[in-house]
Motif scaffolding. Structure first.
Motif, PDB file in Angstrom:
ATOM      1  N   ASP A 157      53.054  18.248  75.953  1.00 49.99           N
ATOM      2  CA  ASP A 157      52.342  19.486  76.281  1.00 49.99           C
ATOM      3  C   ASP A 157      50.903  19.355  75.767  1.00 49.99           C
ATOM      4  O   ASP A 157      50.536  19.893  74.730  1.00 49.99           O
ATOM      5  CB  ASP A 157      53.066  20.669  75.632  1.00 49.99           C
ATOM      6  CG  ASP A 157      52.343  21.976  75.874  1.00 49.99           C
ATOM      7  OD1 ASP A 157      51.491  22.032  76.790  1.00 49.99           O
ATOM      8  OD2 ASP A 157      52.627  22.941  75.126  1.00 49.99           O
TER       9      ASP A 157
ATOM     10  N   ASN B 149      47.991  20.467  76.697  1.00 42.91           N
ATOM     11  CA  ASN B 149      47.085  21.622  76.591  1.00 42.91           C
ATOM     12  C   ASN B 149      47.684  22.755  75.746  1.00 42.91           C
ATOM     13  O   ASN B 149      47.118  23.846  75.677  1.00 42.91           O
ATOM     14  CB  ASN B 149      46.669  22.128  77.976  1.00 42.91           C
ATOM     15  CG  ASN B 149      47.855  22.704  78.756  1.00 42.91           C
ATOM     16  OD1 ASN B 149      49.003  22.634  78.303  1.00 42.91           O
ATOM     17  ND2 ASN B 149      47.572  23.269  79.910  1.00 42.91           N
TER      18      ASN B 149
ATOM     19  N   ASN C 105      53.560  20.626  81.630  1.00 42.89           N
ATOM     20  CA  ASN C 105      52.880  20.679  82.934  1.00 42.89           C
ATOM     21  C   ASN C 105      51.587  19.856  82.917  1.00 42.89           C
ATOM     22  O   ASN C 105      50.646  20.189  83.625  1.00 42.89           O
ATOM     23  CB  ASN C 105      52.571  22.137  83.304  1.00 42.89           C
ATOM     24  CG  ASN C 105      51.744  22.852  82.231  1.00 42.89           C
ATOM     25  OD1 ASN C 105      51.398  22.256  81.198  1.00 42.89           O
ATOM     26  ND2 ASN C 105      51.427  24.105  82.459  1.00 42.89           N
TER      27      ASN C 105
HETATM   28 CA    CA Z   1      51.133  22.286  78.966  1.00 44.96          CA
END
Ligand code: CA
Ligand code: CA
Ligand code: CA
Length: 223
Positions: free
Chosen positions: A172, A174, A180
């Protein structure tokens, strides 16, 4: 067989399964603590898959341990493909190279991906958005399990060639709580001239890194 032999055989099987399913980093770090677990069913190691360079499969399950669908990044069921199959009901999904719209943490590479077709830029090309079929195979208190399948429709990784499939779910990156963050193209982060599991380790992964050496068959489908 005797109990002793059975125990030895079980250990050997366990070691083989472990070696086949998980990339062990050069630092020796265990993948067991990773929150995402990938199992690749096809291609099998050493297989001679496809005809004329295509028609081979990548088929896998991805287990997001202790996570729900939203945390897994899952955005919907997918049944898609090229041309008229692209992004249409009943299970629309985009079809191209790069990050998958339905499972956007996934990276899928082959070591021989070429740059012949538009959108392909060599071995760093993330192939995840070419997957045709994405669905939910388990949801319980322990995991969200998703199944993801691709029938390869063109000789995008050559033919009559030894290649290596590499698959992982990216961290992850961000920090929004959702897996995503897969890139459209994986860069050669350690500048060794190859794009492989070591570059994914440097990028940051939430899963084991599965590597499957196999051969892409170049013979026509009829003898
Ligand atoms: Ca993310
Ligand atoms: Ca897609
Ligand atoms: Ca590299």
């Amino acid at each position: 067989m005797s109990k002793g032999k059975f125990a030895i055989a079980a250990v050997v099987v366990a070691i083989c399964v472990s070696a086949g399913a998980a990339y062990v980093s050069t630092s020796g770090a265990s993948n067991r603590a990773k929150p995402v677990r990938i199992e690749v069913f096809a291609p099998e190691r050493g297989a001679n898959a496809g005809a004329n360079g295509f028609g081979w499969f990548v088929d896998m399950e991805v287990d997001f341990l202790g996570m729900n669908l939203q945390q897994a990044g899952f955005s919907g069921l997918q049944l898609t493909g090229p041309l008229g199959h692209n992004n249409v009901p009943p299970f629309p999904g985009l079809f191209s190279t790069g990050r998958d719209d339905r499972l956007p943490g996934l990276v899928v590479l082959t070591s021989t991906t070429n740059d012949v077709l538009p959108g392909f830029s060599g071995p760093g090309t993330n192939l995840a958005n070419l997957f045709n079929l994405t669905g939910i195979t388990n949801r319980d208190g322990k995991e969200t399990e998703l199944w993801d399948t691709w029938i390869v429709g063109a000789a995008i990784a050559g033919k009559d060639v030894d290649t290596t499939l590499t698959v992982a779910v990216v961290d992850d990156l961000n920090h929004d709580g959702v897996f995503n963050d897969a890139p459209n193209v994986v860069p050669d982060l350690n500048s060794d001239g190859r794009i492989d599991a070591q570059d994914l380790e440097l990028l940051g992964v939430a899963s084991n890194i599965v590597t499957v050496p196999f051969r892409i068959n170049g013979a026509p489908p009829t003898p």
